[in-house]
Enzyme design. Structure first.
Site, PDB file in Angstrom:
ATOM      1  N   GLU A 132       5.136  -9.891  15.056  1.00 16.05           N
ATOM      2  CA  GLU A 132       4.486 -10.114  16.422  1.00 16.05           C
ATOM      3  C   GLU A 132       4.721 -11.542  16.890  1.00 16.05           C
ATOM      4  OE1 GLU A 132       0.348  -9.582  16.416  1.00 16.05           O
ATOM      5  OE2 GLU A 132       0.263  -9.945  18.622  1.00 16.05           O
ATOM      6  N   ARG A 165       0.887  -1.188   0.082  1.00 11.73           N
ATOM      7  CA  ARG A 165       0.138  -0.019  -0.193  1.00 11.73           C
ATOM      8  C   ARG A 165       0.790   1.246  -0.001  1.00 11.73           C
ATOM      9  NH1 ARG A 165      -3.219  -3.653   2.797  1.00 11.73           N
ATOM     10  NH2 ARG A 165      -1.713  -3.663   4.623  1.00 11.73           N
TER      11      ARG A 165
HETATM   12  P1  5GP Z   1       4.096  -2.161  11.619  1.00  8.41           P
HETATM   13  O1  5GP Z   1       5.367  -2.900  11.091  1.00  8.41           O
HETATM   14  O2  5GP Z   1       4.415  -0.639  11.739  1.00  8.41           O
HETATM   15  O3  5GP Z   1       3.497  -2.827  12.794  1.00  8.41           O
HETATM   16  O4  5GP Z   1       3.063  -2.508  10.564  1.00  8.41           O
HETATM   17  C1  5GP Z   1       2.894  -1.419   9.379  1.00  8.41           C
HETATM   18  C2  5GP Z   1       2.729  -2.258   7.913  1.00  8.41           C
HETATM   19  O5  5GP Z   1       1.557  -2.976   8.059  1.00  8.41           O
HETATM   20  C3  5GP Z   1       2.533  -1.345   6.889  1.00  8.41           C
HETATM   21  O6  5GP Z   1       3.043  -1.680   5.770  1.00  8.41           O
HETATM   22  C4  5GP Z   1       1.006  -1.188   6.773  1.00  8.41           C
HETATM   23  O7  5GP Z   1       0.555  -1.204   5.320  1.00  8.41           O
HETATM   24  C5  5GP Z   1       0.354  -2.516   7.328  1.00  8.41           C
HETATM   25  N1  5GP Z   1      -0.627  -2.268   8.194  1.00  8.41           N
HETATM   26  C6  5GP Z   1      -0.702  -2.482   9.496  1.00  8.41           C
HETATM   27  N2  5GP Z   1      -1.882  -2.120  10.222  1.00  8.41           N
HETATM   28  C7  5GP Z   1      -2.545  -1.902   9.093  1.00  8.41           C
HETATM   29  C8  5GP Z   1      -3.949  -1.274   8.865  1.00  8.41           C
HETATM   30  O8  5GP Z   1      -4.711  -1.215   9.931  1.00  8.41           O
HETATM   31  N3  5GP Z   1      -4.560  -0.983   7.641  1.00  8.41           N
HETATM   32  C9  5GP Z   1      -3.572  -0.784   6.696  1.00  8.41           C
HETATM   33  N4  5GP Z   1      -3.987  -0.491   5.297  1.00  8.41           N
HETATM   34  N5  5GP Z   1      -2.553  -1.477   6.792  1.00  8.41           N
HETATM   35  C10 5GP Z   1      -1.911  -1.869   7.915  1.00  8.41           C
END
Ligand code: 5GP
Length: 170
Positions: A95, A58
């Site tokens: 996680e 995304r």
């Molecule tokens: P992080 O590594 O910060 O935990 O997760 C970020 C990544 O997971 C991003 O690439 C994002 O696209 C995806 N992601 C995590 N939660 C969501 C969410 O609620 N909606 C969307 N669209 N992407 C998420």
């Protein structure tokens, strides 16, 4: 413009307990997309950007639009095994378990001014791994920007040495 109304919340997706922020209604709305693009581009003000790096998948959506807007090149960071040429790989913790991100070795030149973009900053592990790849190639990270920051997950604390900006915070 109230862009929050174009973000759809999907409870328990992709797994129980996760309240997923779905940005597809925003993308389907031309004015909301144009508004977000303008706001994201304005976050870097008059700073020169050579490359916008977008994180799969995304982060590619506004990432490519932003690159055009800022007259910069676009560089994809992808999950392991997807990029066809020589890559640099960065493992990172999920996680449960590990994953890895890759970048083409020749995508960023030493001294390039880089804007990192993704749709969401959650725990910050993904963005931090992408930053490590950019810096290993000699890129200088000018800013990390996101459409949405889930503040309660404290992802910005993993990106302390960078200028972190988001259009919407939850
Ligand atoms: P992080 O590594 O910060 O935990 O997760 C970020 C990544 O997971 C991003 O690439 C994002 O696209 C995806 N992601 C995590 N939660 C969501 C969410 O609620 N909606 C969307 N669209 N992407 C998420």
């Amino acid at each position: 413009m109230d862009i929050e109304k174009y973000i759809r919340e999907i409870p328990d997706f992709p797994k129980t307990g996760v309240n997923f922020k779905d940005i597809t209604p925003l993308l389907a709305h031309a004015e909301a997309t144009a508004f977000c693009l303008e706001q994201l581009a304005a976050l870097t003000e008059s700073q020169q950007i050579d490359k916008v790096v977008g994180i799969e998948s995304r982060g590619f959506l506004f990432g490519t639009l932003l690159a055009k807007e800022l007259k910069a090149g676009f560089v994809p960071v992808r999950k392991g095994g997807k990029l066809p040429h020589h890559t640099l790989k960065q493992p990172y913790a999920l996680e449960y378990g590990m994953d890895a991100l890759e970048i083409h070795e020749d995508a960023i030149k030493k001294g390039d001014k880089v804007l990192l973009h993704d749709d969401i900053l959650a725990t910050g592990g993904t963005a931090r791994a992408a930053c490590q790849l950019i810096e290993k190639l000699g890129g200088e990270i000018v800013q990390c920007n996101f459409l949405i920051e889930l503040e309660f997950l404290k992802g910005a604390s993993k990106l302390k040495s960078y200028d972190v900006r988001s259009l919407l915070c939850y």
